[in-house]
Motif scaffolding. Structure first.
Motif, PDB file in Angstrom:
ATOM      1  N   THR A  11      59.309  22.299 -64.029  1.00  0.00           N
ATOM      2  CA  THR A  11      58.174  23.428 -63.797  1.00  0.00           C
ATOM      3  C   THR A  11      58.471  24.344 -63.331  1.00  0.00           C
ATOM      4  OG1 THR A  11      57.187  20.986 -63.435  1.00  0.00           O
ATOM      5  CG2 THR A  11      55.802  22.695 -62.917  1.00  0.00           C
ATOM      6  N   PRO A  12      59.071  24.719 -64.249  1.00  0.00           N
ATOM      7  CA  PRO A  12      58.921  26.735 -63.711  1.00  0.00           C
ATOM      8  C   PRO A  12      58.094  27.449 -63.077  1.00  0.00           C
ATOM      9  CG  PRO A  12      59.669  26.404 -65.974  1.00  0.00           C
ATOM     10  CD  PRO A  12      58.888  24.845 -65.609  1.00  0.00           C
ATOM     11  N   SER A  13      57.411  28.328 -62.259  1.00  0.00           N
ATOM     12  CA  SER A  13      56.604  29.255 -61.442  1.00  0.00           C
ATOM     13  C   SER A  13      56.869  30.274 -60.780  1.00  0.00           C
ATOM     14  CB  SER A  13      56.228  27.987 -60.594  1.00  0.00           C
ATOM     15  OG  SER A  13      54.346  28.224 -60.601  1.00  0.00           O
ATOM     16  N   GLY A  14      56.377  30.182 -60.262  1.00  0.00           N
ATOM     17  CA  GLY A  14      56.634  32.081 -59.275  1.00  0.00           C
ATOM     18  C   GLY A  14      57.228  33.800 -60.114  1.00  0.00           C
ATOM     19  N   GLY A  15      56.980  34.102 -59.177  1.00  0.00           N
ATOM     20  CA  GLY A  15      57.646  35.639 -59.796  1.00  0.00           C
ATOM     21  C   GLY A  15      55.689  35.757 -61.213  1.00  0.00           C
TER      22      GLY A  15
END
Length: 601
Positions: free
Chosen positions: A424-428
């Motif tokens: 679950t990639p996130s952020g930026g």
């Protein structure tokens, strides 16, 4: 023969490989890696880099990622922590000296070390087979040549355009080319990001042909080389506007990146009806799903209508209790004593389940595991003050721009050998912080999830991971690897995943049926995102629920709102099953938002 229930798309079935993600281009990229002989780990890495380009409103190269993997060779599951830590200068005193009661949700102050790149490089080095260029080329191509903008990206551009034009010129240069907002379906690229990826590749390939050597050089370029240096210069030299209405300079320095690296951990586990759910450690909110399963084991869900009021009520009330424990107990276990075993103990979860009755509660009720008294943040008063002062044009902490619930990204991959990845990639995301102009991307703002009260397990401290909502899942069945799943959605992630699991386990729905089914979420906790708003006893139903369900829930005491018909969640899932000595694979993806896709053969 009866006609199978309608689904918005087929449940994908095959034996070669399957992938499912929140964007069709990432899914296609993952399958491209499998077709050229790569494994699930190669495919997940390539898909993730593609997501950084084609979903810039939801994640980016400067973000973070938790990863769960199953290695068929090693016959074990592992968690890979790509959640970066607080900078060395990020002390509680540093924030209170600025007159702040919470860590802001946008701008330079809430930056953590960007952890995603190192986590993906470790996965590629230790479990992949393809080279660095193979997994980076698709993303580099989309950044250089463009990709079609989905409507939600354009909605994000419109929402942040005033902020970018007035306060964040480096972001305007990337996302408002020529000063205007691009149109939906237009091809859109990011040449500065393409140049960053290109330089990383050139540096790596200059070190020779050895695959692992190239990966190590790429890691060094990111965390001890030109990327870290550019981040340190930008964060040290600028004071830029954030959601507080005041410009602030950053605390993140190049040395913070140099001191940090991603690492492997043992996942947490909870058994349920012959299945075992695996989650990341208590620095994530994954324990929320495990606790809900442990409580629901003591309740009677069999035979309940999966879209009926009794089912929704019981799951919602279990969620309230689990989230209260989240807010009272979870944090980075390297800094806080988190009673994981006690929170999942059968006696404890049974006592929690006994609190659930026919009426909806409006109390926030954390438990006392092993007799320890809970402590909750004093969030209500602070949030109310900040909400009153917040300027809508300056943004909030969460990248939500439309009625569709669910931000962040997700990808699942299973290959023909049985390897599995859930991430679950996130952020930026583009609204989180100003673009670092030399690099073409923003740095994540996950530090907003840390508290400025030193007595809390989620308190801010240098080198500490902030508590994150990111929560991928792996599930075993009778001890064998079976299911990879996840969803974007902040505080909703472990609510929507639980609904999929329960409908699959109790009601026999296949993966696509469970994803398509009407969904809901509760708000009965402090939001993880600035300004940390507290809601009580609120449940939001998709508009496809029978009206009588909403009426019944209101009679039970719930505050009920009804959303759009297809507005809850962005789930994807993939499964494997060994039959007669052969692996059979399945995959499904979310139709909401009209961009997630599953593929396989």
């Amino acid at each position: 023969m009866s006609t199978p229930p309608f689904t918005t798309r087929p449940e994908i079935r095959g034996t070669f490989g399957v992938a499912a993600s929140t964007h069709w281009l990432a899914t296609a990229t993952a399958m491209r890696m499998l077709e050229r002989g790569g494994n699930a780990f190669d495919a997940a890495v390539a898909a993730a880099f593609t997501l950084q380009v084609v979903e810039p409103h939801l994640n980016g190269p400067g973000g973070e990622v938790p990863i769960l993997l199953w290695s068929e060779k090693e016959k074990r599951a592992r968690a890979l922590c790509g959640q970066g830590v607080a900078p060395a200068r990020a002390t509680i005193e540093a924030f209170t000296a600025l007159g702040l009661e919470l860590v802001p949700g946008t701008g330079l102050l809430p930056a953590t070390v960007p952890g995603a790149f190192d986590a993906w490089m470790l996965l590629l080095r230790d479990y992949g087979t393809l080279g660095l260029r193979a997994v980076l080329e698709p993303a580099l191509g989309y950044a250089e040549n463009g990709y079609p903008l989905v409507p939600r990206i354009v909605q994000a551009f419109v929402a942040v355009a005033p902020l970018f034009r007035e306060h964040w010129p480096s972001s305007a240069a990337v996302y408002l080319p020529g000063g205007g907002v691009p149109k939906p379906a237009a091809l859109f690229g990011n040449r500065a990001l393409a140049a960053t990826y290109g330089r990383v590749l050139r540096d790596a390939e200059a070190a020779g042909a050895d695959r692992e050597r190239q990966i190590e050089v790429a890691r060094a370029a990111w965390y001890r080389g030109f990327v870290a240096e550019a981040v340190g210069r930008f964060y040290g030299a600028n004071a830029l506007m954030d959601c507080t209405g005041t410009p602030h300079s950053g605390l993140l320095a190049a040395d913070d990146l140099a001191r940090w690296s991603a690492h492997y951990e043992e996942p947490l586990a909870q058994a349920y009806r012959g299945y075992t759910a695996l989650k990341c450690g208590p620095w994530s909110q994954g324990l929320v799903l495990l606790q809900q399963l442990a409580m629901l084991e003591h309740l009677r869900l069999d035979g309940l209508d999966p879209a009926g009021p009794e089912f929704v009520h019981l799951v919602a009330e279990a969620g309230k209790l689990a989230f209260a424990d989240r807010d009272a107990w979870l944090g980075d276990p390297k800094f806080a004593e988190v009673p994981v075993d006690a929170l999942l103990a059968r006696e404890y979860t049974a006592s929690r389940a006994r609190l659930i009755d026919e009426r909806a509660t409006d109390e926030i009720r954390p438990g006392a595991p092993a007799g320890r008294p809970p402590r909750l943040p004093g969030f209500a008063e602070v949030s109310a003050r900040l909400m009153a002062r917040a300027a809508a044009a300056l943004g909030i902490g969460e990248p939500t721009f439309a009625a569709l619930e669910g931000d962040t990204c997700h990808v699942d991959v299973i290959d023909r050998w049985g390897n599995m990845v859930s991430a679950t990639p996130s952020g930026g995301w583009l609204s989180s912080s100003p673009v670092v102009p030399e690099l073409g991307f923003s740095i994540g703002t996950r530090l907003q999830m840390a508290w400025l009260d030193p007595s809390l397990p989620g308190a801010l401290a240098p080198g500490k991971r902030p508590s994150t909502t990111l929560s991928p899942s792996l599930v075993l069945r009778e001890g064998e690897p079976y299911l990879a799943l996840g969803t974007p959605g902040g505080d909703q992630q472990d609510q929507w995943q639980l609904q999929l699991l329960l409908r699959h386990i109790h009601h026999g729905m296949n993966l696509q049926q469970a994803i398509d089914a009407p969904a809901w979420h509760i708000n009965h906790f402090v939001s993880s995102f600035w300004p940390r708003k507290l809601e009580r006893n609120l449940i939001t139903l998709e508009g496809r629920f029978d009206l009588r369900v909403a009426e019944d829930l209101r009679r039970r005491g719930h505050r009920v709102t009804v959303g759009e018909p297809w507005s809850e969640g962005r789930l994807s899932a993939s499964s494997r099953e060994l039959r007669d000595g052969r692996l059979y694979l399945r995959a499904a993806a979310n139709p909401r938002g009209m961009q997630g896709y599953a593929a396989g053969r």
